[in-house]
Structures are given as structure tokens and as C-alpha cells.
Design a protein around this motif. Structure first.
Motif, short mmCIF file in Angstrom:
data_model
loop_
_atom_site.label_atom_id
_atom_site.label_comp_id
_atom_site.label_asym_id
_atom_site.label_seq_id
_atom_site.Cartn_x
_atom_site.Cartn_y
_atom_site.Cartn_z
N ILE A 224 -72.23 -22.37 5.83
CA ILE A 224 -72.34 -21.99 7.25
C ILE A 224 -72.03 -20.50 7.42
CG2 ILE A 224 -71.31 -22.31 9.54
CD1 ILE A 224 -70.96 -25.28 8.77
N LYS A 225 -71.03 -20.01 6.69
CA LYS A 225 -70.70 -18.58 6.76
C LYS A 225 -71.88 -17.73 6.32
CE LYS A 225 -67.30 -15.23 5.04
NZ LYS A 225 -66.11 -15.05 4.15
N THR A 226 -72.57 -18.15 5.26
CA THR A 226 -73.73 -17.41 4.77
C THR A 226 -74.89 -17.49 5.76
OG1 THR A 226 -73.10 -17.85 2.47
CG2 THR A 226 -75.38 -17.19 2.87
N ILE A 227 -75.11 -18.69 6.33
CA ILE A 227 -76.22 -18.87 7.27
C ILE A 227 -76.01 -18.02 8.52
CG2 ILE A 227 -77.30 -20.54 8.84
CD1 ILE A 227 -76.90 -22.66 6.67
N LEU A 228 -74.76 -17.95 9.01
CA LEU A 228 -74.48 -17.16 10.21
C LEU A 228 -74.67 -15.66 9.99
CD1 LEU A 228 -71.35 -19.02 11.62
CD2 LEU A 228 -73.71 -19.14 12.44
N SER A 229 -74.64 -15.25 8.72
CA SER A 229 -74.84 -13.83 8.43
C SER A 229 -76.32 -13.44 8.39
CB SER A 229 -74.19 -13.47 7.08
OG SER A 229 -74.87 -14.12 6.01
N ILE A 230 -77.21 -14.44 8.44
CA ILE A 230 -78.65 -14.18 8.46
C ILE A 230 -79.04 -13.70 9.85
CG2 ILE A 230 -80.95 -15.17 8.14
CD1 ILE A 230 -79.69 -17.21 6.24
N ALA A 231 -79.78 -12.61 9.92
CA ALA A 231 -80.11 -11.99 11.21
C ALA A 231 -81.10 -12.80 12.02
CB ALA A 231 -80.65 -10.57 10.99
N SER A 232 -82.14 -13.29 11.36
CA SER A 232 -83.22 -13.99 12.07
C SER A 232 -82.83 -15.42 12.44
CB SER A 232 -84.49 -14.00 11.21
OG SER A 232 -85.45 -14.86 11.76
#
Length: 316
Positions: A224-232
Motif C-alpha cells: 500500500i505504501k508503494t501504491i500510494l507513491s504512484i502519481a497516476s
């Protein structure tokens, strides 16, 4: 002093239970159970078949899915004979050694399923958090080693539980609460000291499903931490959608398992049908629902199943 004679394990016979109070309707009750078993066996069988035959599915994610289907099949088959025997033929008797064997295999496939779900969480973690090294980390040889480690882990943890059952004495009721043999159910009938069995059973649950669930939670925290760092937003949705099936599989495995454990340890005053309902939900819902979830939510699996079915249909 008890007026009931001690009975050794060599001559002991247990009596399984269908649905308390509805024995006259067991034939009718068997119909939905049969439907669930057919759904579970056919669904997991189809998943295994398409993964084996479709080269496009020869990837780590689907290898782990095939492990999940294998454990689901094992879980169903372990209880199939006794459950249908009760509903169809009123065959309630089971010898002590057969009961212990069934207990071992049901718990083994339960532990293995928990381990496979952890491996699948690790697969999603690597795919999302470290995609460039995904193929290098999850090689075919490592996946085989993971499967072997899962099998050995379950066997080593559960073997002491099975062996310690043979030291117990049974001198009162021999009636189990379920249509299959379950470790907590057996030790509750013992008239000898069963503290070691109870503690080891709880320890086995904690070091398998308990530890696995913690690592699954940690994996999804990082995901989830990695996904939230995705801009789009579109990319975030697309990335997380690859985890939806696994999240569903985790939920339908752990919720019934935890509920059954609570009922056994703290629900002694609960109505008998509550034990029966939770025991059957725990055993049947994950094998029934996992193929449905992955078929609906995973485009590649859905496409492969359609390809196989249409190919068979065109041959006919």
C-alpha cells in the motif's frame, strides 16, 4: 471416581455428528453439501488444469495459485468420505487411528494453505515493490523449494500433535461435534490430562496461521505504501487490482478459521448447530470461493478457462 472404563486408543471408536436435531433430514441436507463439494472439486481442478496446460500461465503468480488449488483439493478430500457417509448412510463410526489420520491431513492442508497465502503475499510484494528483480528472485527452482518447505513445515509442526493424541485416555462420551475429526474436538473428550495437547495445539496455530497473518499484513503495508507513491490514479488502481483476488482469498480463509477456534475455546455453551455451522464453513467456503474469486477477478485465468472450454466444445 468415574464409573466409565478407560478405553485405549487401539480399541477406541468415535462417533461423528451431522447436524444435531436434524438427523431425519440428513439426506436432504446432503444436497447443498454435495453441490458445494462438486463446486470446490471441479473449480480447483479446472484451475489446476488450465495452469498446467496453458504456457502463458507458467509464471510465479499462477504457480502459487496452483499450490492454493492443490491445498483446497486436499482439504475437501480429507473430509469428503466421512461427511457424505454420515449424510447418506448414517455411517457415524470412525476408529481412533482413522480419526487421527483425518485430523492430521485436515490440519496439514490448513497449515499449508496459510503458508501458500503468505507466499502469494510475498509474490505480490516483489511484483509491486521490486518489479525489476521479480523474475530473478522468483525462479522456478525457488518456487519448487518454497512448495517443499511448505510441506515440510506443516508436517514437522503437526506430527507432535498427532503423536501426543495417542497418550490420551477416553472414558466418557466418544461423540465428536463435527462430521469430521478435529484436534480440539478430540482432546475435549479425553478424561486424562490434556494440557500439553491443548498448549501444543494453540502453539501450532500461533506459529503457523498467526505468524503467517502478521507477515501478510506487513507485506500489504509495504504494498500500500508503494501504491500510494504512484502519481497516476489509474496506475494506482491497476496495480492494486492485481492484489484483489489474494486479499479475498486471505479473508475467506482466516475469518472462518479464527471464528472456529473462538467457538471451540470460548463457545462451550453455544448451541450445537453453531459448532456444526462454523466447522463446515471453515472447511468448505475457501475451496468453493477461491476458484470463483480468481476466475472472476483474474483476466488471464478467465481467458484461459474460456479457451479450454470453447476448445473442448468445438471438439464435440
Amino acid at each position: 471416581m468415574s464409573s466409565f472404563p478407560n478405553i485405549t486408543s487401539t480399541s477406541l471408536t468415535f462417533f461423528l455428528t451431522g447436524v444435531p436435531g436434524l438427523e431425519a433430514a440428513h439426506t436432504w441436507i446432503s444436497i447443498p453439501f454435495c453441490c458445494l463439494y462438486v463446486t470446490a472439486l471441479s473449480g480447483n481442478g479446472i484451475i489446476l488444469f488450465v495452469i498446467i496446460t496453458e504456457s502463458s500461465l507458467h509464471e510465479p503468480m499462477y504457480y502459487f495459485l496452483s499450490m492454493l488449488s492443490t491445498t483446497d483439493l486436499g482439504l475437501c478430500i480429507s473430509a469428503l468420505v466421512t461427511m457424505l457417509g454420515i449424510f447418506w448412510f448414517s455411517a457415524r463410526q470412525i476408529s481412533f487411528h482413522a480419526c487421527v489420520a483425518q485430523t492430521f491431513f485436515i490440519q496439514l492442508f490448513t497449515v499449508m494453505e496459510s503458508s501458500v497465502l503468505l507466499a502469494m503475499a510475498f509474490d505480490r510484494f516483489i511484483a509491486i515493490c521490486n518489479p525489476l528483480r521479480y523474475a530473478a528472485i522468483l525462479t522456478d527452482s525457488r518456487i519448487v523449494k518454497v512448495w517443499f518447505a511448505i510441506l515440510v513445515r506443516g508436517t514437522v509442526i503437526l506430527m507432535p500433535l498427532v503423536l501426543l493424541l495417542k497418550r490420551l485416555s477416553f472414558c466418557q462420551s466418544h461423540v465428536l461435534h463435527h462430521s469430521y475429526c478435529f484436534h480440539p474436538d478430540i482432546i475435549q473428550l479425553s478424561c486424562s490430562d490434556n494440557k500439553i495437547n491443548s498448549v501444543l495445539g494453540l502453539t501450532a496455530l500461533v506459529v503457523t496461521a498467526g505468524v503467517d497473518s502478521i507477515f501478510i499484513l506487513l507485506s500489504y503495508t509495504m504494498i500500500i505504501k508503494t501504491i500510494l507513491s504512484i502519481a497516476s490514479p489509474e496506475e494506482r488502481h491497476k496495480t492494486f487490482s492485481t492484489c484483489i483476488s489474494h486479499v479475498g482469498a486471505v479473508a475467506i480463509f482466516y475469518i472462518p478459521l479464527i471464528s472456529l477456534c473462538f467457538v471451540h475455546r470460548f463457545g462451550k455453551k453455544a448451541p450445537p448447530y453453531v459448532h456444526t455451522l462454523m466447522a463446515n464453513v471453515y472447511l468448505l467456503i475457501p475451496p468453493v470461493m477461491n476458484p470463483i474469486i480468481y476466475s472472476v477477478k483474474t483476466k488471464q485465468i478467465r481467458r484461459a478457462i474460456k479457451k479450454v472450454l470453447f476448445a473442448k466444445g468445438s471438439e464435440v
